[in-house]
Scaffold this motif. Sequence first.
Motif, PDB file in Angstrom:
ATOM      1  N   ASP A  15     -14.916 -15.242  -6.619  1.00  0.00           N
ATOM      2  CA  ASP A  15     -14.078 -14.223  -7.253  1.00  0.00           C
ATOM      3  C   ASP A  15     -14.668 -12.817  -7.172  1.00  0.00           C
ATOM      4  N   TRP A  16     -15.995 -12.714  -7.173  1.00  0.00           N
ATOM      5  CA  TRP A  16     -16.639 -11.397  -7.146  1.00  0.00           C
ATOM      6  C   TRP A  16     -16.484 -10.669  -5.810  1.00  0.00           C
ATOM      7  N   GLU A  17     -16.225 -11.411  -4.738  1.00  0.00           N
ATOM      8  CA  GLU A  17     -16.202 -10.793  -3.418  1.00  0.00           C
ATOM      9  C   GLU A  17     -15.048  -9.816  -3.236  1.00  0.00           C
ATOM     10  N   LEU A  18     -13.964 -10.026  -3.949  1.00  0.00           N
ATOM     11  CA  LEU A  18     -12.810  -9.125  -3.852  1.00  0.00           C
ATOM     12  C   LEU A  18     -12.692  -8.199  -5.063  1.00  0.00           C
ATOM     13  N   GLY A  19     -13.694  -8.223  -5.943  1.00  0.00           N
ATOM     14  CA  GLY A  19     -13.592  -7.460  -7.189  1.00  0.00           C
ATOM     15  C   GLY A  19     -13.393  -5.973  -6.985  1.00  0.00           C
ATOM     16  N   PHE A  20     -14.222  -5.358  -6.147  1.00  0.00           N
ATOM     17  CA  PHE A  20     -14.123  -3.915  -5.934  1.00  0.00           C
ATOM     18  C   PHE A  20     -12.785  -3.529  -5.312  1.00  0.00           C
ATOM     19  N   VAL A  21     -12.400  -4.222  -4.267  1.00  0.00           N
ATOM     20  CA  VAL A  21     -11.202  -3.803  -3.539  1.00  0.00           C
ATOM     21  C   VAL A  21      -9.939  -4.028  -4.363  1.00  0.00           C
ATOM     22  N   ILE A  22      -9.871  -5.148  -5.090  1.00  0.00           N
ATOM     23  CA  ILE A  22      -8.691  -5.405  -5.917  1.00  0.00           C
ATOM     24  C   ILE A  22      -8.552  -4.340  -7.004  1.00  0.00           C
ATOM     25  N   ALA A  23      -9.658  -4.005  -7.653  1.00  0.00           N
ATOM     26  CA  ALA A  23      -9.608  -3.019  -8.737  1.00  0.00           C
ATOM     27  C   ALA A  23      -9.127  -1.666  -8.235  1.00  0.00           C
ATOM     28  N   GLU A  24      -9.627  -1.231  -7.085  1.00  0.00           N
ATOM     29  CA  GLU A  24      -9.262   0.094  -6.594  1.00  0.00           C
ATOM     30  C   GLU A  24      -7.834   0.140  -6.062  1.00  0.00           C
ATOM     31  N   LEU A  25      -7.405  -0.886  -5.352  1.00  0.00           N
ATOM     32  CA  LEU A  25      -6.040  -0.892  -4.838  1.00  0.00           C
ATOM     33  C   LEU A  25      -5.026  -0.948  -5.966  1.00  0.00           C
ATOM     34  N   ASN A  26      -5.272  -1.825  -6.939  1.00  0.00           N
ATOM     35  CA  ASN A  26      -4.284  -2.042  -7.993  1.00  0.00           C
ATOM     36  C   ASN A  26      -4.216  -0.881  -8.976  1.00  0.00           C
ATOM     37  N   SER A  27      -5.354  -0.240  -9.238  1.00  0.00           N
ATOM     38  CA  SER A  27      -5.362   0.856 -10.214  1.00  0.00           C
ATOM     39  C   SER A  27      -4.966   2.193  -9.598  1.00  0.00           C
ATOM     40  N   GLY A  28      -5.364   2.409  -8.348  1.00  0.00           N
ATOM     41  CA  GLY A  28      -5.090   3.702  -7.718  1.00  0.00           C
ATOM     42  C   GLY A  28      -5.814   4.860  -8.372  1.00  0.00           C
ATOM     43  N   GLN A  29      -6.867   4.562  -9.142  1.00  0.00           N
ATOM     44  CA  GLN A  29      -7.474   5.588  -9.984  1.00  0.00           C
ATOM     45  C   GLN A  29      -8.118   6.732  -9.199  1.00  0.00           C
ATOM     46  N   TYR A  30      -8.525   6.465  -7.971  1.00  0.00           N
ATOM     47  CA  TYR A  30      -9.166   7.508  -7.183  1.00  0.00           C
ATOM     48  C   TYR A  30      -8.376   7.864  -5.925  1.00  0.00           C
ATOM     49  N   PHE A  31      -7.120   7.423  -5.848  1.00  0.00           N
ATOM     50  CA  PHE A  31      -6.302   7.718  -4.677  1.00  0.00           C
ATOM     51  C   PHE A  31      -6.108   9.224  -4.525  1.00  0.00           C
ATOM     52  N   LYS A  32      -6.052   9.672  -3.276  1.00  0.00           N
ATOM     53  CA  LYS A  32      -5.784  11.094  -3.041  1.00  0.00           C
ATOM     54  C   LYS A  32      -4.341  11.442  -3.393  1.00  0.00           C
ATOM     55  N   SER A  33      -3.468  10.455  -3.332  1.00  0.00           N
ATOM     56  CA  SER A  33      -2.095  10.644  -3.787  1.00  0.00           C
ATOM     57  C   SER A  33      -2.037  10.186  -5.232  1.00  0.00           C
ATOM     58  N   ARG A  34      -2.202  11.126  -6.154  1.00  0.00           N
ATOM     59  CA  ARG A  34      -2.339  10.803  -7.566  1.00  0.00           C
ATOM     60  C   ARG A  34      -1.083  10.138  -8.115  1.00  0.00           C
ATOM     61  N   GLY A  35      -1.282   9.105  -8.919  1.00  0.00           N
ATOM     62  CA  GLY A  35      -0.167   8.393  -9.526  1.00  0.00           C
ATOM     63  C   GLY A  35       0.349   7.239  -8.688  1.00  0.00           C
ATOM     64  N   SER A  36      -0.201   7.057  -7.482  1.00  0.00           N
ATOM     65  CA  SER A  36       0.237   5.952  -6.638  1.00  0.00           C
ATOM     66  C   SER A  36      -0.765   4.803  -6.728  1.00  0.00           C
ATOM     67  N   ARG A  37      -0.379   3.658  -6.230  1.00  0.00           N
ATOM     68  CA  ARG A  37      -1.237   2.492  -6.224  1.00  0.00           C
ATOM     69  C   ARG A  37      -0.675   1.497  -5.230  1.00  0.00           C
ATOM     70  N   ILE A  38      -1.474   0.500  -4.890  1.00  0.00           N
ATOM     71  CA  ILE A  38      -1.004  -0.614  -4.073  1.00  0.00           C
ATOM     72  C   ILE A  38      -1.140  -1.870  -4.915  1.00  0.00           C
ATOM     73  N   PRO A  39      -0.049  -2.332  -5.520  1.00  0.00           N
ATOM     74  CA  PRO A  39      -0.138  -3.512  -6.385  1.00  0.00           C
ATOM     75  C   PRO A  39      -0.704  -4.705  -5.634  1.00  0.00           C
ATOM     76  N   VAL A  40      -1.544  -5.471  -6.323  1.00  0.00           N
ATOM     77  CA  VAL A  40      -2.163  -6.652  -5.732  1.00  0.00           C
ATOM     78  C   VAL A  40      -1.408  -7.890  -6.208  1.00  0.00           C
ATOM     79  N   LYS A  41      -0.956  -8.685  -5.259  1.00  0.00           N
ATOM     80  CA  LYS A  41      -0.278  -9.943  -5.556  1.00  0.00           C
ATOM     81  C   LYS A  41      -1.195 -11.110  -5.188  1.00  0.00           C
ATOM     82  N   MET A  42      -1.327 -12.063  -6.095  1.00  0.00           N
ATOM     83  CA  MET A  42      -2.117 -13.251  -5.844  1.00  0.00           C
ATOM     84  C   MET A  42      -1.264 -14.281  -5.107  1.00  0.00           C
ATOM     85  N   VAL A  43      -1.782 -14.761  -3.986  1.00  0.00           N
ATOM     86  CA  VAL A  43      -1.026 -15.678  -3.134  1.00  0.00           C
ATOM     87  C   VAL A  43      -1.729 -17.025  -3.084  1.00  0.00           C
ATOM     88  N   GLY A  44      -0.969 -18.092  -3.291  1.00  0.00           N
ATOM     89  CA  GLY A  44      -1.551 -19.427  -3.240  1.00  0.00           C
ATOM     90  C   GLY A  44      -0.922 -20.289  -2.166  1.00  0.00           C
TER      91      GLY A  44
END
Length: 216
Positions: free
Chosen positions: A14-43
């Motif tokens: 679970d830790w291996e995707l921790g950084f990337v999931i947090a940044e994509l889903n939150s968009g907190q540091y995106f250059k396009s402020r207020g945007s994000r890439i929602p993360v969907k869990m796929v099984g």
Amino acid sequence: MKYAYAYVLDTMADWELGFVIAELNSGQYFKSRGSRIPVKMVGASNRPITTKGGMTILPDLTVDEITHETSAILLLPGADNWNDPEHAPVVEKAKQLLDVGGNVAAICGATTALANSGLLDDRQHTSNSLEYLTLFCPTYKGAACYKDEKIVADGSNLITTGAAGGLLLAREVIALLDLFKNETLEAWYNYFNTGDCKYFYTMMETLQESNSSIRN
């Protein structure tokens, strides 16, 4: 809407995707402020899975629901049971996405699944080591394309790394999708890589500069 699809399976690291999931889903540091890439869990199915860290994850959707049109990237984590036949569909989905220019990022054990399927035979890649792939992947024929580096971006849309590459994976995914300003990404990576607070302040300054530009 574009999504990041994170494949989840029992024993996943679970830790291996921790950084990337947090940044994509939150968009907190995106250059396009207020945007994000929602993360969907796929099984492989709709049943809950249990990570190596003991967390229970309920998939949002199954592999067959992923489309190139809605996929920003497919994220494949390490796990102990990638050789289980139930995971063959997501490997095939990765191939389909790569063939049409879609993005795929694989870490640790996920690279063995790609190697066994032949996806790494003619693409530049890395993993935990070349010996690791040859030991665990009896059908692997990609040794000539193996790079003894911590992370490899295939020059197009495939990113591979070893077990210790979670932070590097996040950096390369963010760069591939062009989500941060270059100076923000550099400061972000340096901060989490070293823990030196000077990089955090630098990162905050790059974000303030972006906000100032928008106001002006």
